[in-house]
Design an enzyme around this catalytic site. Structure first.
Site, PDB file in Angstrom:
ATOM      1  N   LEU A 242     -12.771 -23.420  19.819  1.00 25.10           N
ATOM      2  CA  LEU A 242     -12.805 -23.583  18.372  1.00 25.10           C
ATOM      3  C   LEU A 242     -14.153 -23.187  17.795  1.00 25.10           C
ATOM      4  O   LEU A 242     -14.227 -22.622  16.699  1.00 25.10           O
ATOM      5  CB  LEU A 242     -12.484 -25.033  17.995  1.00 25.10           C
ATOM      6  CG  LEU A 242     -11.026 -25.464  18.163  1.00 25.10           C
ATOM      7  CD1 LEU A 242     -10.882 -26.963  17.908  1.00 25.10           C
ATOM      8  CD2 LEU A 242     -10.114 -24.682  17.242  1.00 25.10           C
ATOM      9  N   GLU A 366      -9.213 -24.621  11.678  1.00 20.39           N
ATOM     10  CA  GLU A 366     -10.460 -24.674  12.452  1.00 20.39           C
ATOM     11  C   GLU A 366     -11.459 -25.656  11.843  1.00 20.39           C
ATOM     12  O   GLU A 366     -12.659 -25.455  11.874  1.00 20.39           O
ATOM     13  CB  GLU A 366     -11.120 -23.285  12.570  1.00 20.39           C
ATOM     14  CG  GLU A 366     -10.204 -22.125  12.815  1.00 20.39           C
ATOM     15  CD  GLU A 366      -9.515 -22.165  14.168  1.00 20.39           C
ATOM     16  OE1 GLU A 366      -9.621 -23.183  14.859  1.00 20.39           O
ATOM     17  OE2 GLU A 366      -8.852 -21.177  14.510  1.00 20.39           O
TER      18      GLU A 366
END
Length: 387
Positions: A242, A366
């Site tokens: 991520l 995200e």
């Protein structure tokens, strides 16, 4: 003489010849293959899957990774590529991010040698497509509470649960799935033709329409022991991927903002009202200047973070700062650019309205604004406010 956003930003002198070449190569591809068609794809909610092999040929999939068909390009080069892809559409940059950072990055960092040899080369060439399954219906910003579970059954694993908002799930060949186990969170490579694997498209959407978001369901999917990503233990596995994806967003959002600015500037110089171009009015010039200032600041921030990433000094808090600022400002720029185009600004032939809609999704995935704000708040105060 009117200037383009690039000339206003003035960062070319800070880029190496290789970085400039990468930017121009990707920009040329987007101008030729994406921009002439993107309004139709967005309108029809169609992802241009036929472009995936071309992204592989351009070496944009997993471009910062080394070996296994990947060239190990710099973080700044990747950022510039992400910016140009998102100037075409957020969906295209999202695909490169999912494939290259989330899927390939996880396999490259945490996979076995056999897994790397099997999957990374075809993923890099765009011959295979991957998806990254972390988010769940009840565990979006709080992945520690995921309910998808993998239990041991002899030498096998049996996977059960569901995921939501998973990019490319219905066209993927392989899924990187994160699940709870008796030993904590682990990652698994799940072929999408496995018995018990089900993917469905989430629609209709008002954002990211030229992309594919899906829901996944695992109904007792049986996996061999070799499906486990051996190096990933706990949430540091998905979080490392991520971080790379969030870094790409720092640059990508600038592409959407720059494309919106350029459309507004072009329109303002051409459109006449009261016997003069609207670019000659003070209020329009103020809008253009405010947009240019934020573009400039965002580009300098992205470049600084890219240099830090290449030097190995980039921190998660810095990535949060970049994602929070650049996406937030990109949305404001796209919205302001739309106002300059007036009524024509709501037509899909003009990009600001599409970019503004897409960036609402980019703002959410995200890590939402709220999550990145709290990450920075903890960094500043030392006090975690998540719980």
């Amino acid at each position: 003489m009117p200037q383009t956003a690039d000339e206003v930003l003035g960062i070319d002198d800070r880029l190496t010849p290789d970085e400039l070449l990468t930017r121009e190569r990707v920009r040329a591809f987007v101008d030729a293959e994406v921009k002439p068609h993107i309004a139709g794809w967005f309108d029809r909610a169609e992802f241009p899957v036929h472009l995936v092999p071309a992204l592989g040929e351009l070496q944009l999939l997993g471009m910062t990774l080394e070996g296994y068909g990947c060239l190990g390009r710099s973080a700044v080069e990747y950022g510039l590529a992400a910016m140009e892809l998102e100037a075409g559409d957020s969906g295209l940059r999202t695909f490169a991010s999912v494939q290259g950072s989330l899927v390939m990055g996880s396999i490259h960092r945490w996979g076995s040698e056999e897994q790397k040899q099997r999957w990374l080369p075809p993923l890099a060439r765009g011959e295979k497509i991957g998806c990254f399954a972390l988010t769940e219906p009840e565990a979006g910003s709080d992945p520690a509470n995921m309910r998808t579970f993998a239990r041991r059954d002899g030498d096998d694993w049996v996977l059960s649960g569901s995921k939501r908002w998973i990019g490319m799930g219905t066209i993927a060949d392989i899924a990187v799935v994160w699940a709870q186990t008796d030993a904590g969170v682990r990652g698994f490579l799940v072929p999408t033709d496995s018995v018990g694997f089900e993917a469905s498209v989430l629609e209709p959407k008002g954002s990211m329409r030229a992309s594919i978001q899906t829901a996944l369901r695992f109904d007792g999917v049986r996996l061999p022991s070799g499906a486990l990503l051996p190096g990933a233990e706990g949430l540091r596995g998905p979080f490392s991927a991520l971080s790379d994806a969030r870094y790409g967003i720092v640059w990508g959002a600038l592409g959407a903002a720059r494309d919106s600015f350029d459309a507004a500037l072009t329109h303002a110089l051409r459109r006449e009202q009261f016997d003069r171009p609207i670019a000659g009015f003070q209020l329009t010039q103020r809008k253009l200047v405010d947009m240019a200032v934020e573009l400039h600041k965002g580009a300098l921030l992205a470049l600084e973070l890219g240099r830090a990433k290449d030097a190995g000094t980039l921190t998660p808090a810095q990535i949060s700062l970049g994602k929070l600022n650049n996406v937030r400002e990109a949305i404001a720029i796209a919205r302001e650019a739309r106002t300059i185009l007036g009524g024509d600004g709501v037509l899909l032939d003009n990009p600001p309205i599409r970019h503004a809609a897409n960036l609402e999704s980019v703002r959410t995935y995200e890590g939402t604004d709220e999550v990145h704000t709290l990450i920075l708040g903890q960094h500043l105060t030392g006090i975690p406010a998540f719980r």
